[in-house]
Structures are given as structure tokens and as C-alpha cells.
Design a protein around this motif. Structure first.
Motif, PDB file in Angstrom:
ATOM      1  N   ALA A 186      15.639   9.614  53.126  1.00  0.00           N
ATOM      2  CA  ALA A 186      14.348  10.049  53.656  1.00  0.00           C
ATOM      3  C   ALA A 186      14.157   9.446  55.040  1.00  0.00           C
ATOM      4  CB  ALA A 186      13.204   9.639  52.739  1.00  0.00           C
ATOM      5  N   ASP A 187      13.544  10.222  55.924  1.00  0.00           N
ATOM      6  CA  ASP A 187      13.197   9.763  57.269  1.00  0.00           C
ATOM      7  C   ASP A 187      11.899  10.467  57.646  1.00  0.00           C
ATOM      8  OD1 ASP A 187      12.959   8.990  59.893  1.00  0.00           O
ATOM      9  OD2 ASP A 187      15.052   9.333  60.392  1.00  0.00           O
ATOM     10  N   ILE A 188      10.799   9.742  57.573  1.00  0.00           N
ATOM     11  CA  ILE A 188       9.476  10.353  57.705  1.00  0.00           C
ATOM     12  C   ILE A 188       8.641   9.576  58.714  1.00  0.00           C
ATOM     13  CG2 ILE A 188       7.367  10.981  56.469  1.00  0.00           C
ATOM     14  CD1 ILE A 188       9.100  11.086  53.916  1.00  0.00           C
ATOM     15  N   ALA A 189       8.026  10.282  59.650  1.00  0.00           N
ATOM     16  CA  ALA A 189       7.103   9.679  60.610  1.00  0.00           C
ATOM     17  C   ALA A 189       5.727   9.568  59.968  1.00  0.00           C
ATOM     18  CB  ALA A 189       7.027  10.509  61.879  1.00  0.00           C
ATOM     19  N   VAL A 190       5.128   8.369  60.073  1.00  0.00           N
ATOM     20  CA  VAL A 190       3.832   8.088  59.451  1.00  0.00           C
ATOM     21  C   VAL A 190       2.870   7.641  60.545  1.00  0.00           C
ATOM     22  CG1 VAL A 190       2.659   6.859  57.592  1.00  0.00           C
ATOM     23  CG2 VAL A 190       5.111   7.299  57.420  1.00  0.00           C
ATOM     24  N   PRO A 191       2.237   8.577  61.266  1.00  0.00           N
ATOM     25  CA  PRO A 191       1.349   8.195  62.365  1.00  0.00           C
ATOM     26  C   PRO A 191       0.057   7.567  61.860  1.00  0.00           C
ATOM     27  CG  PRO A 191       1.238  10.550  62.005  1.00  0.00           C
ATOM     28  CD  PRO A 191       2.310  10.034  61.098  1.00  0.00           C
ATOM     29  N   GLN A 192      -0.600   6.799  62.737  1.00  0.00           N
ATOM     30  CA  GLN A 192      -1.884   6.220  62.367  1.00  0.00           C
ATOM     31  C   GLN A 192      -2.905   7.316  62.091  1.00  0.00           C
ATOM     32  OE1 GLN A 192      -2.474   3.123  61.766  1.00  0.00           O
ATOM     33  NE2 GLN A 192      -0.683   2.102  62.620  1.00  0.00           N
ATOM     34  N   GLN A 193      -2.810   8.384  62.860  1.00  0.00           N
ATOM     35  CA  GLN A 193      -3.670   9.546  62.655  1.00  0.00           C
ATOM     36  C   GLN A 193      -2.791  10.792  62.681  1.00  0.00           C
ATOM     37  OE1 GLN A 193      -6.599   9.323  65.774  1.00  0.00           O
ATOM     38  NE2 GLN A 193      -7.864   7.853  64.657  1.00  0.00           N
ATOM     39  N   GLY A 194      -3.137  11.767  61.867  1.00  0.00           N
ATOM     40  CA  GLY A 194      -2.343  12.981  61.821  1.00  0.00           C
ATOM     41  C   GLY A 194      -1.461  13.035  60.589  1.00  0.00           C
ATOM     42  N   GLY A 195      -0.832  14.194  60.388  1.00  0.00           N
ATOM     43  CA  GLY A 195      -0.027  14.404  59.208  1.00  0.00           C
ATOM     44  C   GLY A 195       1.377  13.840  59.315  1.00  0.00           C
ATOM     45  N   LEU A 196       2.039  13.753  58.174  1.00  0.00           N
ATOM     46  CA  LEU A 196       3.414  13.270  58.122  1.00  0.00           C
ATOM     47  C   LEU A 196       4.370  14.335  58.646  1.00  0.00           C
ATOM     48  CD1 LEU A 196       3.533  11.719  54.527  1.00  0.00           C
ATOM     49  CD2 LEU A 196       2.754  10.651  56.636  1.00  0.00           C
ATOM     50  N   SER A 197       5.516  13.868  59.138  1.00  0.00           N
ATOM     51  CA  SER A 197       6.593  14.786  59.518  1.00  0.00           C
ATOM     52  C   SER A 197       7.915  14.126  59.170  1.00  0.00           C
ATOM     53  CB  SER A 197       6.530  15.126  61.008  1.00  0.00           C
ATOM     54  OG  SER A 197       6.729  13.969  61.800  1.00  0.00           O
ATOM     55  N   GLY A 198       8.902  14.952  58.816  1.00  0.00           N
ATOM     56  CA  GLY A 198      10.216  14.420  58.481  1.00  0.00           C
ATOM     57  C   GLY A 198      10.816  15.108  57.281  1.00  0.00           C
ATOM     58  N   LYS A 199      11.918  14.556  56.798  1.00  0.00           N
ATOM     59  CA  LYS A 199      12.654  15.171  55.708  1.00  0.00           C
ATOM     60  C   LYS A 199      13.052  14.140  54.655  1.00  0.00           C
ATOM     61  CE  LYS A 199      14.643  18.914  58.485  1.00  0.00           C
ATOM     62  NZ  LYS A 199      15.883  19.612  58.897  1.00  0.00           N
ATOM     63  N   ALA A 200      13.192  14.619  53.434  1.00  0.00           N
ATOM     64  CA  ALA A 200      13.697  13.803  52.333  1.00  0.00           C
ATOM     65  C   ALA A 200      14.632  14.661  51.503  1.00  0.00           C
ATOM     66  CB  ALA A 200      12.554  13.278  51.474  1.00  0.00           C
ATOM     67  N   SER A 201      15.668  14.039  50.949  1.00  0.00           N
ATOM     68  CA  SER A 201      16.625  14.791  50.134  1.00  0.00           C
ATOM     69  C   SER A 201      17.136  13.925  48.993  1.00  0.00           C
ATOM     70  CB  SER A 201      17.808  15.259  50.985  1.00  0.00           C
ATOM     71  OG  SER A 201      18.553  14.164  51.471  1.00  0.00           O
ATOM     72  N   LEU A 202      17.523  14.590  47.930  1.00  0.00           N
ATOM     73  CA  LEU A 202      18.096  13.910  46.769  1.00  0.00           C
ATOM     74  C   LEU A 202      19.175  14.791  46.186  1.00  0.00           C
ATOM     75  CD1 LEU A 202      16.345  11.969  43.958  1.00  0.00           C
ATOM     76  CD2 LEU A 202      17.885  13.832  43.354  1.00  0.00           C
ATOM     77  N   ALA A 203      20.321  14.210  45.881  1.00  0.00           N
ATOM     78  CA  ALA A 203      21.412  14.933  45.238  1.00  0.00           C
ATOM     79  C   ALA A 203      21.938  14.097  44.078  1.00  0.00           C
ATOM     80  CB  ALA A 203      22.532  15.218  46.236  1.00  0.00           C
ATOM     81  N   LEU A 204      22.161  14.750  42.968  1.00  0.00           N
ATOM     82  CA  LEU A 204      22.715  14.093  41.791  1.00  0.00           C
ATOM     83  C   LEU A 204      23.805  15.006  41.238  1.00  0.00           C
ATOM     84  CD1 LEU A 204      22.516  11.633  39.936  1.00  0.00           C
ATOM     85  CD2 LEU A 204      20.790  12.847  38.607  1.00  0.00           C
ATOM     86  N   ALA A 205      25.041  14.670  41.546  1.00  0.00           N
ATOM     87  CA  ALA A 205      26.158  15.547  41.185  1.00  0.00           C
ATOM     88  C   ALA A 205      26.412  15.580  39.688  1.00  0.00           C
ATOM     89  CB  ALA A 205      27.428  15.088  41.911  1.00  0.00           C
TER      90      ALA A 205
END
Length: 300
Positions: A186-205
């Protein structure tokens, strides 16, 4: 002045005097009594607005935790400890122990928190192995930045988890986790104000890798991705989840997918998504199915 629990003259003791914890309630807040008997104990020495010396201790059947120290002129100087001698009391499938030690120093808004220790973990049928835990954070009660590291071995396989919250023009939260066929990022921007942006992924083979935690016979593979999209002060998310050759006990599907999005995730969420199932088999029946879901959460 010096005081103990219940006389109402110290800061910590005053809280417990005003908010007594009945024994039956205490057992509920510690996982349905699995750590009972469970009793809080506190004492403090107050000097005006300062706390010259204070401590809170929680003791249960498999738990011993303590926070002790002082708070003078807005500066913290505290130490903490946590020892759990039987983790199966909290999570039946998890066996082992946990021991953590830590300190918190500095002015409250910039206090440095450092916690470290290790756990000896396993599930039934495996030998316990060591997992080292390290936590660093700055700023309390809401950290400005920090990082969490867990490394070691679990059930005979390497375990790695790295999580961080970095301060900058926009705070950034990152996560990496690896264990057996599990791979999460996961790599997500968490600003003091405003919405989140970024991506997260999960894989389980191999879903069989987590079967021991579910108590069920499961098989197949899974992948999931989520993209967070800011819309002013709100956050939206688009998600894709897929399962291949999935089986749980006597129910299975050759392929299952969920695709869609959510607007205003942390406010009044509204959904728009599709579910598709192919090659379904259950209790002697087979076939497929699809569905479309849309609308606000309270009127789905």
C-alpha cells in the motif's frame, strides 16, 4: 499529594473513582473474560497541573501491563511494559507469548515513542518461532510520523511486515507484508485536509496458507486491488477482487469477481458494483450467478 485508586484525589485515581469498572464489565472488555480475573490499579502524585509520579497497572490471568512515569511542564517521561503469557486466550488458533517494553519522552505534541520486543508465535501443529517487533513514532496522541516493523518466522516461513507514516507536504502511509504466498502493498497519501489518494494491493497465491487461521478447508487463489481517489474533502475508492478455483468446504467457484466503486468512503458511502460467479458448485448443484449493486449504504 499522594493518592491511590478510588479516593478521588489524584488524576488517574479520580477517573476510576468517577468511572468504576464493575467486575462483570471488566471481563467483557478483555475478550469475553478470557483474561479474567482482570483488575486495574493506579496511583499518582500530583503537584498542581503536573504529575510528579503516576502508574496504571492492568493484571489478568495471562496479562500484565503497566504505564508509569511523570508529566511536568508539558513534558512526558513515561515507560510502559506489556507481557502476555498465553496468546491463545485472545485468539484460539494462535499460540505463544508476547513481551514489549517502551518509553515515551518529550513535549506531548512532539513526544517520541519507542516500543520494542518479541513474540514467540505458532499455530497448532507448528513449533513456536520468534517474531521481533519494533515501533517508533513522533507526536501524541496522533502521530505525525512513525514506523512499525515485524520480522521473523511463523509456521516455518519467513514473516515480514513494514509499515510507515511519513511527514511531508502530504503525509504518506506505506505498507509491505510478506508471508508464504501472501504479498500485500500500500502507498497512500494522507493529507491534513482533503481525501486520500493512492493504491493498495493484496495477492494470495494459495488460500491454503491461511486455512489454519479460518478453521475451514479452503483452497484457490485471490487478488485484490484498491485505488483511492480524492474528491475535495471526500475519498472515493475503486476496487477489484478476484478468486480463482476457490473452494471452502463443499462450496466452490471456478472464478469469482467483484468490481466497483464507493463514493464518500468515510462519510455517506454510496456503492456501484458488480458481482460475477462462474463454475459454481455447492451441495450437488452447479451454475453461475451475477448481480449489480448500487445506491447509498442505507438503501442498498
Amino acid at each position: 499529594m499522594t493518592a491511590g485508586v478510588g479516593n478521588g484525589n489524584d488524576l488517574v485515581g479520580r477517573f476510576f473513582a468517577d468511572h468504576p469498572i464493575p467486575r462483570n464489565v471488566a471481563t467483557l472488555v478483555v475478550f469475553d473474560g478470557k483474561l479474567a480475573p482482570f483488575y486495574p490499579n493506579s496511583q499518582a502524585v500530583a503537584e498542581g497541573a503536573d504529575i510528579a509520579n503516576s502508574s496504571i497497572r492492568l493484571h489478568g490471568a495471562a496479562l500484565d501491563a503497566e504505564v508509569a512515569g511523570k508529566f511536568r511542564k508539558g513534558v512526558l517521561n513515561y515507560r510502559l511494559s506489556l507481557d502476555m503469557t498465553d496468546l491463545s486466550r485472545l485468539v484460539p488458533v494462535r499460540q505463544g507469548t508476547l513481551s514489549l517494553r517502551g518509553i515515551a519522552n518529550g513535549r506531548l505534541e512532539r513526544a517520541a515513542l519507542s516500543v520494542g520486543g518479541d513474540a514467540q508465535l505458532a499455530t497448532k501443529g507448528f513449533a513456536r518461532q520468534k517474531v521481533t517487533i519494533d515501533l517508533k513514532a513522533t507526536g501524541l496522541p496522533v502521530p505525525e510520523d512513525g514506523r512499525l516493523s515485524m520480522t521473523g518466522r511463523l509456521n516455518g516461513a519467513p514473516l515480514m511486515l513494514q509499515a510507515a507514516l511519513a511527514q511531508g507536504r502530504a503525509r504518506r502511509a506505506t505498507l509491505q507484508a510478506r508471508w508464504k504466498s501472501l504479498n500485500a502493498n500500500a502507498d497512500i497519501a494522507v493529507p491534513q485536509q482533503g481525501g486520500l489518494s493512492g493504491k493498495a494491493s493484496l495477492a494470495l497465491a494459495r488460500l491454503t496458507d491461511i486455512a489454519v487461521f479460518t478453521g475451514r478447508e479452503i483452497a484457490g487463489a485471490a487478488q485484490a486491488t484498491a485505488t483511492f481517489l480524492p474528491a475535495g474533502a471526500k475519498t472515493g475508492v475503486t476496487a477489484n477482487v478476484s478468486l480463482q478455483s476457490a473452494r471452502m468446504n463443499d462450496i466452490g467457484a471456478d472464478n469469482a469477481t467483484i468490481k466497483g466503486g464507493i463514493t464518500d468512503l468515510f462519510g455517506k458511502p454510496s456503492f456501484d458494483g458488480e458481482l460475477a460467479l462462474r463454475g459454481v458448485s455447492a451441495f450437488g448443484f452447479g451454475g453461475g450467478a451475477s448481480a449489480h449493486v448500487s445506491g447509498p449504504a442505507e438503501r442498498l
